[in-house]
Design a protein around this motif. Structure first.
Motif, short mmCIF file in Angstrom:
data_model
loop_
_atom_site.label_atom_id
_atom_site.label_comp_id
_atom_site.label_asym_id
_atom_site.label_seq_id
_atom_site.Cartn_x
_atom_site.Cartn_y
_atom_site.Cartn_z
N GLN A 291 -53.98 75.19 36.66
CA GLN A 291 -53.03 76.21 36.50
C GLN A 291 -53.15 76.95 35.15
OE1 GLN A 291 -50.18 76.47 38.77
NE2 GLN A 291 -50.58 78.31 37.55
N GLU A 292 -53.41 76.42 33.89
CA GLU A 292 -53.76 77.18 32.88
C GLU A 292 -54.78 78.04 32.92
OE1 GLU A 292 -54.11 74.68 29.57
OE2 GLU A 292 -52.39 74.16 29.49
N GLY B 145 -65.28 77.71 39.14
CA GLY B 145 -64.34 78.69 38.98
C GLY B 145 -63.56 78.98 40.06
N ASP B 146 -63.36 78.06 40.96
CA ASP B 146 -62.55 78.30 42.14
C ASP B 146 -61.12 77.49 41.70
OD1 ASP B 146 -64.21 79.67 43.59
OD2 ASP B 146 -64.91 78.22 44.73
N PHE B 147 -60.40 78.09 40.63
CA PHE B 147 -59.43 77.40 40.14
C PHE B 147 -58.27 76.75 41.04
CE2 PHE B 147 -61.02 79.74 36.65
CZ PHE B 147 -61.70 78.84 36.02
N GLU B 148 -57.95 77.83 42.06
CA GLU B 148 -56.98 77.72 43.25
C GLU B 148 -57.18 76.62 43.94
OE1 GLU B 148 -58.53 80.57 42.39
OE2 GLU B 148 -56.98 81.90 41.78
N ALA C 295 -59.53 74.07 43.41
CA ALA C 295 -59.25 73.10 42.45
C ALA C 295 -57.86 72.38 42.44
CB ALA C 295 -59.88 73.27 41.16
N LEU C 296 -57.03 73.21 42.29
CA LEU C 296 -55.53 72.81 41.85
C LEU C 296 -55.03 72.14 43.29
CD1 LEU C 296 -52.98 73.05 40.18
CD2 LEU C 296 -52.35 75.37 41.35
N VAL C 297 -55.45 72.67 44.55
CA VAL C 297 -55.00 72.07 45.82
C VAL C 297 -55.49 70.55 45.73
CG1 VAL C 297 -55.47 72.06 48.35
CG2 VAL C 297 -54.90 74.38 47.12
N PHE C 298 -56.68 70.24 45.22
CA PHE C 298 -57.06 68.80 45.54
C PHE C 298 -56.90 67.90 44.50
CE2 PHE C 298 -60.03 70.94 48.47
CZ PHE C 298 -60.15 70.18 49.44
N TYR C 299 -56.41 68.50 43.14
CA TYR C 299 -55.91 67.89 41.99
C TYR C 299 -54.32 67.52 42.75
CZ TYR C 299 -59.31 69.33 38.64
OH TYR C 299 -60.29 69.43 37.87
#
Length: 485
Positions: A145-146, A115-118, A120-124
């Motif tokens: 992002q969604e 649930g740490d989307f932010e 996760a977004l960094v590593f994507y």
């Protein structure tokens, strides 16, 4: 997450040379690293994640820092909902190489699951910067992002914190009681949870049994706390899946895909031959670039289209279908999905036999043998490859084929056959003056001779292999050979 997972919540190359120097009486793993890896891959594809973790863990005993094995085990943990261990393995795979793209992707996936989307977004984004051609990172950026956008302002997106006591679970229960159930929300939850929704309903019924919830487990934990823990988990999963993509968006995507497919089915391209050839080139290019997911998706799309065309549109329809099944099988091999890969390569083989196409049959037998060898079914691999022998063209293909058959016999401890095929491989390698395959064949013959007790011949072939390794500047091969000579 399956019922079994919920129950769990409630309660080839040089490793075989190096293994020759091991004492067979030693404690520990009894097989090779690659064998345990292949076993883990197969179990993962079957959904047996606990057993797959055991295989990967055993493989890591033999090669503790193997980053691909760490990523594979991390994937299993993600499937089981153990995002903590998934993240630890992903980070371990990046210890020596911070730019290992598979490790970056798996770390992003683990963070996303937590649930740490932010983060996760960094590593994507980091992985996309390194490997912009890979669709996985682009999709990861999009879904993270969604999820961030969907969670903004959501009253149920408040993160619960465990302060070290059981009040955590009671707070979760209070929040659940405050949010009154509505038919619409329950319908959404049912769609998101699937078969787990009935488990959630059952747990909620148990919670109403006052006598039951007063009971305790053997370890002293109250049943009420345990039940609340499980319901909270399912609630957070519902919210997590809701944040990933709303139901209406999924339904819209399905409708758009169906419309697109209907259009493709009804209107074949004006030049089907050019369309097929161009598509095959794109499929092959994607796989060569390391983007197996994209290659697989494209191959499946083209396969569906061609299946709906008549033989008037595509006179060699079966040959084209065989090619596409071969492409799908190769992409699935790269993705570690061996059972489905085998199914597609067998379809390719069946079509080649129907159409009496020797080149297509040779290709299919080659791939069928590869899959069988990868999953440890060596007798079946031998059968496929021996059927291919008369179809093999060129010295390079023949020396490879003889070597691989010999390796399978060696795995089956049929050392005489292994040696004989090794000798055949070496003879062809000498004919074409290929130093790499001279090296490989010499090692195979040497191993077989040593197992047969022909030590003089074994040592001679190891010495020749060592000379080839030095010429090729193959340091790992040279070091491995020196350990056993």
């Amino acid at each position: 997450m399956t019922h079994r997972d919920l129950c769990w919540l409630l309660g080839y190359h040089w490793d075989f040379v190096a293994n020759m120097s091991d004492n067979e009486g030693d404690q520990g793993p009894k097989s090779t690293f690659s064998t345990y890896m292949a076993e883990g891959d197969q179990l993962y594809q079957k959904g047996e994640y606990v057993k797959a973790i055991e295989s990967y863990s055993t493989a890591l005993i033999l090669q503790p820092d193997d980053k691909n094995c760490l990523v594979a085990r991390s994937k299993c943990y993600v499937k089981m909902g153990d995002s903590g261990n998934a993240l630890r393995d992903a980070e371990a795979s990046l210890k020596e190489d911070k730019e290992f793209f598979k490790g970056l992707y798996q770390k992003a996936e683990a963070l996303y699951t937590m649930g740490d989307f932010e983060f996760a977004l960094v590593f994507y984004h980091r992985g996309h910067k390194l490997r912009p051609e890979l669709q996985e990172f682009r999709l990861g950026i999009q879904k993270a992002q969604e999820a961030i956008d969907n969670s903004v302002g959501s009253p149920s997106s408040v993160k619960l914190e465990n302060k070290g006591d059981l009040s955590f679970f009671h707070k979760a229960d209070e929040m659940r009681q405050q949010n009154q159930k509505t038919p619409k929300s329950e319908k959404t939850a049912k769609q998101l949870l699937g078969e787990l929704y009935s488990d959630k309903e059952y747990l909620e019924k148990l919670l109403k049994d006052e006598d039951l919830v007063k009971g305790k487990m053997r370890d002293g934990e109250r049943l009420q706390d345990l039940i609340l823990n499980c319901i909270t988990y399912l609630d957070t999963r519902t919210e997590f899946w809701r944040q990933q993509k709303p139901i209406y968006a999924r339904e819209r995507d399905r409708k758009l895909m169906q419309q697109k497919w209907n259009k493709t089915r009804q209107n074949p391209p004006s030049d089907p031959t050019r369309f097929v050839l161009k598509s095959l080139e794109e499929i092959d290019a994607a796989l060569t670039a390391g983007n197996a997911e994209s290659s697989l998706k494209k191959a499946r799309e083209v396969l569906k289209s061609v299946q709906c065309w008549s033989e008037e549109v595509v006179p060699n329809k079966k040959e084209v279908l065989g090619n596409l099944h071969s492409c799908i099988g190769n992409a699935l091999i790269d993705l570690g999905k061996m059972d489905r890969a085998l199914d597609n390569h067998l379809k390719d083989l069946d079509l080649a036999r129907q159409c009496k196409l020797p080149e297509a049959k040779s290709r299919a037998l080659d791939n069928v043998g590869r899959v069988y060898a990868r999953i440890g079914k060596f007798p079946q691999a031998i059968d496929a490859w021996e059927e291919k022998i008369p179809l093999a063209s060129g010295g390079l293909e023949r020396t490879w084929l003889f070597h691989e058959i010999g390796r399978c016999y060696l795995e089956l401890k049929r050392h005489t056959e292994a040696r004989d095929y090794g000798v055949r491989s070496l003879a062809v390698a000498d004919e074409i003056a290929d130093e790499k395959w001279q090296l490989n064949a010499c090692v195979l013959v040497a191993q077989s001779e040593m197992k047969l007790g022909n030590f003089k011949s074994g040592v001679a072939h190891f010495e020749r292999a060592l000379d080839r390794a030095k010429v090729l500047q193959d340091d790992p091969a040279r070091d491995a050979i020196q350990k056993v000579t």
